[in-house]
Design an enzyme around this catalytic site. Structure first.
Site, mmCIF file in Angstrom:
data_model
loop_
_atom_site.group_PDB
_atom_site.id
_atom_site.type_symbol
_atom_site.label_atom_id
_atom_site.label_comp_id
_atom_site.label_asym_id
_atom_site.label_seq_id
_atom_site.Cartn_x
_atom_site.Cartn_y
_atom_site.Cartn_z
ATOM 1 N N HIS A 54 4.057 -5.939 -9.049
ATOM 2 C CA HIS A 54 5.383 -6.354 -8.548
ATOM 3 C C HIS A 54 6.260 -8.008 -8.080
ATOM 4 C CE1 HIS A 54 3.929 -3.278 -6.112
ATOM 5 N NE2 HIS A 54 5.372 -2.960 -5.190
ATOM 6 N N HIS A 114 1.117 -5.933 -2.235
ATOM 7 C CA HIS A 114 1.605 -5.995 -3.234
ATOM 8 C C HIS A 114 1.961 -7.100 -4.117
ATOM 9 C CE1 HIS A 114 4.972 -6.114 -0.352
ATOM 10 N NE2 HIS A 114 4.908 -7.214 -1.793
ATOM 11 N N GLY A 154 -2.241 -3.612 1.133
ATOM 12 C CA GLY A 154 -1.582 -2.702 0.232
ATOM 13 C C GLY A 154 -0.691 -1.915 1.065
ATOM 14 N N PRO A 155 -1.301 -1.190 2.349
ATOM 15 C CA PRO A 155 -0.381 -0.483 2.502
ATOM 16 C C PRO A 155 0.079 -1.226 4.559
ATOM 17 C CG PRO A 155 -2.289 0.701 2.964
ATOM 18 C CD PRO A 155 -2.355 -0.742 1.583
ATOM 19 N N GLY A 186 7.589 -6.402 5.221
ATOM 20 C CA GLY A 186 7.188 -5.190 5.718
ATOM 21 C C GLY A 186 5.969 -4.997 6.526
ATOM 22 N N ASN A 226 11.823 -13.937 2.916
ATOM 23 C CA ASN A 226 12.661 -13.902 2.493
ATOM 24 C C ASN A 226 13.677 -13.112 2.377
ATOM 25 O OD1 ASN A 226 11.904 -10.875 1.682
ATOM 26 N ND2 ASN A 226 10.568 -12.459 -0.806
ATOM 27 N N ILE A 256 14.541 -10.186 1.660
ATOM 28 C CA ILE A 256 14.183 -8.904 0.939
ATOM 29 C C ILE A 256 13.437 -7.474 1.781
ATOM 30 C CG2 ILE A 256 14.491 -7.851 -1.723
ATOM 31 C CD1 ILE A 256 17.354 -9.311 -0.524
ATOM 32 N N ARG A 310 -20.199 12.427 25.507
ATOM 33 C CA ARG A 310 -19.838 10.973 25.427
ATOM 34 C C ARG A 310 -20.499 10.271 26.229
ATOM 35 N NH1 ARG A 310 -14.658 11.956 30.477
ATOM 36 N NH2 ARG A 310 -15.485 13.468 32.027
ATOM 37 N N HIS A 312 -3.000 16.167 23.863
ATOM 38 C CA HIS A 312 -3.987 15.673 23.881
ATOM 39 C C HIS A 312 -5.266 16.205 23.326
ATOM 40 C CE1 HIS A 312 -1.523 13.464 26.761
ATOM 41 N NE2 HIS A 312 -3.099 12.191 27.107
#
Ligand SMILES: Cc1ncc(C[n+]2csc(CCOP(=O)(O)OP(=O)(O)O)c2C)c(N)n1
Length: 662
Positions: A29, A69, A117-118, A159, A188, A190, A357, A473
């Site tokens: 990129h 990226h 990245g994600p 993003g 930007n 874009i 729990r 649930h």
């Protein structure tokens, strides 16, 4: 003068290296590095406190490239400042076994703080890093002696800000008033496939302002106005709120594709690389060229931190002699080793039937005082997940020493923040929510597994035994999904004793664990020693004798298997019951142990209140799996159990039929 010719050359070194790396790899990129290089230059050379010679200095500023990226930008900076990458690493960008993978990976490349990245994750990771800094400052600094005091910077793109996880985390950061968190937004207009005017048109600054952030817009010279960026970062540092700086840039600046989405994620092509370098007034040949004086200047930037670190070290040494016990604790926590003594609770039959729990809550509260690095909380569920640390305070503005973190109803951010907390160093974070909602945080759990963060993910309400709340649930496929995640240990304990051992394992494990717990009470299965690290063991039957049938169960189904065993034994069948609190730990054992516990020559039945996916490995081709491969139902738990065959009678009948057929 917004920037000088010297500024320009130093910025263009980042740009030229980045586009060469992408071009040589023929993948990557170029757009972000070309557009965001000026803000990266200002940040790294004038503000970021780091020592290139010691990327692990505990009090360094943290830098997160959430827009992962744009990795070529980060690798170029790491190379230029001398933090541990060579030119050959840039030349091997995105190649097998290189130190410069497609997206930044922590523990893989010196100077990379988190795996990104994600999109959106990095913003939430940065919130976690800033929370860690705030907590550790409150825990360890003493009047006149400051040993934890750094900023967390994050560079993100459109993003990132479109992703919900970033909004969740930003909302929490605003509430928490994390004043040392600074977000630089590469504004930007874009994204990958289009201009943002087809997707993302709200006023981003106003949004962050509403979250309680200090916001600034830098709007000039395609993001090249270094003086304006510098002033904005300076103002951000001075403001007590978290800061958002939107810098208007031009994607692919200088290239023939500037300002278009075509600049985002494809190599420019040799011709366009040459044209870009001409526009930037940079030598077109050779590739990866940086003039000596520019490289020397950048190396000085990397070296500046040595004196910052040595000044800090003197303060640290003085603090350490004044506070030896505190220092020992801090150094132990930073090293990731556990205290010598931890008061693990004992469970006896007098505890009676206990939901796991609840047992988990008892364990957590018993050990918390001995393990000061343990911090965490739930996504607004601690009365249900039982994960509140009693008497240890709430992490809130004005009390960053509190060890209970309130994530609010923000599961995804909770997971990603926990990754940041862990990667900061000095803390062991835990999170908690209903197991069904692991899906909301799955991307963060996956990144925890990929980057090996030590996070303890507690999930309660682990099956259709949730009952009346119904299929929305009731988890079904979640266990199989987590078990399929590489590098993640999944523990589903059968009773209070196994729950304690699950916690003991998770706390000692240098990586992520999930502890999956029941809402409903389960019987106490006896005081015993549980070899949790082996994953499975014989809980009933003679371990030295080949049984006719083996019932293999996890969690709440172990007691069901024991009941079924009684019925089968009454009919004269020789039964073994195996409790398997962790499938992957068992799978990691040598075949001798596995075959001794689950003899391949015996008939085998698995029982688990979840999808049967994965169980055939253990019951064999002809074995039977009792599970639930469809959604649950809204009804009292026992009615659902009967409906779906989770009764001792049905399990015994299934086993008997298998024996007849074998
Ligand atoms: C969660 C997630 N969804 C999708 C992608 C694929 N992707 C990578 S970059 C990108 C566009 C990002 O746009 P922006 O942040 O504006 O980056 P820029 O185009 O300015 O480089 C997309 C969709 C991703 N990496 N992560």
């Amino acid at each position: 003068m917004p920037y000088t010719p010297d500024d320009q050359k130093r910025i263009n070194a980042i740009r030229a290296l980045s586009i060469d790396a992408v071009q040589k790899a023929n993948s990557g990129h170029p757009g972000l590095p070309l557009g965001a290089a000026p803000m990266a230059y200002v940040l790294w050379s004038r503000h970021l406190r780091f020592n290139a010679a010691d990327p692990h200095w505990s009090n360094r500023d943290r830098f997160v490239l959430s827009a992962g990226h744009g990795s070529a930008l980060l690798y170029s900076l790491i190379y230029l400042t001398g933090m541990g990458l060579d030119l050959s690493d840039l030349e091997n960008f995105r190649q097998l076994h290189s130190r410069t993978p497609g997206h930044p990976e922590v523990h893989h490349t010196p100077g990379v703080e988190v795996t990104t990245g994600p999109l959106g994750q990095g913003v939430a990771n940065a919130v976690g890093l800033a929370m860690a800094e705030a907590h550790l400052s409150a825990m360890y600094n003493r009047p006149g002696r400051t040993i934890v005091d750094h900023h967390t910077y994050c560079l993100c793109g459109d993003g990132d800000l479109m992703e919900g996880v970033a909004s969740e985390a930003a909302s929490l950061a605003g509430h928490l008033q994390l004043g040392k968190l600074i977000l630089l937004y590469d504004d930007n207009l874009i994204s990958l496939a289009a201009r943002t005017d087809v997707t993302f048109t709200e006023d981003r600054g106003a949004r962050f302002e509403a979250y309680g952030w200090h916001t600034q817009l830098v709007r000039s010279e395609e993001g090249n106005d270094v003086a304006a960026i510098d002033a904005a970062i300076t103002a951000a540092k001075a403001d007590p709120r978290p800061s958002f700086i939107a810098v208007r840039t031009e994607i692919g600046f200088g290239s023939p594709r500037a300002g278009t989405f075509q600049a985002h994620g494809e190599p420019l092509g040799a011709d366009n690389v040459r044209k870009t370098k001409e526009v930037l007034d940079w030598p077109t040949e050779p590739a990866f060229f940086v003039p000596d004086d520019i490289l020397a200047w950048w190396r000085e930037v990397g070296g500046k931190g040595a004196s910052l670190q040595s000044t800090w070290q003197s303060e640290y040494d003085a603090w350490k002699s004044a506070e030896p016990d505190l220092a020992a604790q801090y150094e132990r926590a930073l090293a990731g080793t556990l205290p010598e003594h931890i008061s693990w609770p004992a469970f006896t039959s007098e505890n009676g039937a206990v939901a796991t729990r609840d047992a988990g809550g008892m364990v957590l509260n018993a050990i918390a005082a001995d393990v000061p690095e343990l911090v965490g909380g739930s996504a607004d569920l601690d009365p249900s997940t039982k994960t509140y640390l009693k008497g240890l305070g709430d992490f809130q503005p004005g009390n960053y020493a509190g060890r209970n973190l309130h994530f609010g109803v923000r599961e995804h951010a909770m997971g990603a923040i926990a990754n940041g907390l862990s990667l900061h160093g000095g803390l062991v974070p835990f999170t908690a929510t209903f197991f069904n909602f692991v899906d909301y945080m799955k991307a963060a759990v996956r990144l925890s597994a990929l980057s090996g963060t030590k996070v303890i993910f507690v999930f309660t309400h682990d099956s259709f035994y949730v009952g009346e709340d119904g299929p929305t649930h009731q988890p079904v496929e979640q266990l199989a999904g987590l078990r399929a995640t590489p590098n993640l240990i999944v523990l589903r304990p059968a009773d209070a004793v196994e729950t304690r051992e699950a916690w003991r394992f998770a706390l000692g494990h240098n990586g992520p664990s999930s502890i999956v717990l029941t809402r409903q009470k389960v019987p106490f299965l006896g005081e015993r020693s549980v070899p949790i690290e082996r994953g499975a063991y014989v809980i009933h039957g003679d371990p030295d004798k080949l049984p006719e049938i083996v019932l293999i169960a996890t969690g709440s189904e172990v007691s069901l298997a024991l009941d079924a065993a009684k019925l089968l034994e009454a009919g004269g069948t020789d039964v073994r019951v195996v409790s398997m609190p962790s499938m992957e730990l068992f799978a990691a054992q040598q075949s001798g142990y596995r075959d001794a516990i689950i003899p391949p020559q015996a008939a085998r039945v698995s029982i688990e209140a979840g999808a049967t996916f994965g169980w055939h490995r253990w019951v064999g081709e002809r074995g039977v799996t009792v599970g639930i491969d469809h959604f649950g139902a809204s009804a009292p738990a026992q009615a659902i159990a009967t409906e779906f065959g989770f009764t001792a009678e049905n399990v015994a009948a299934v086993a008997s039929r298998l024996l007849v057929a074998s």
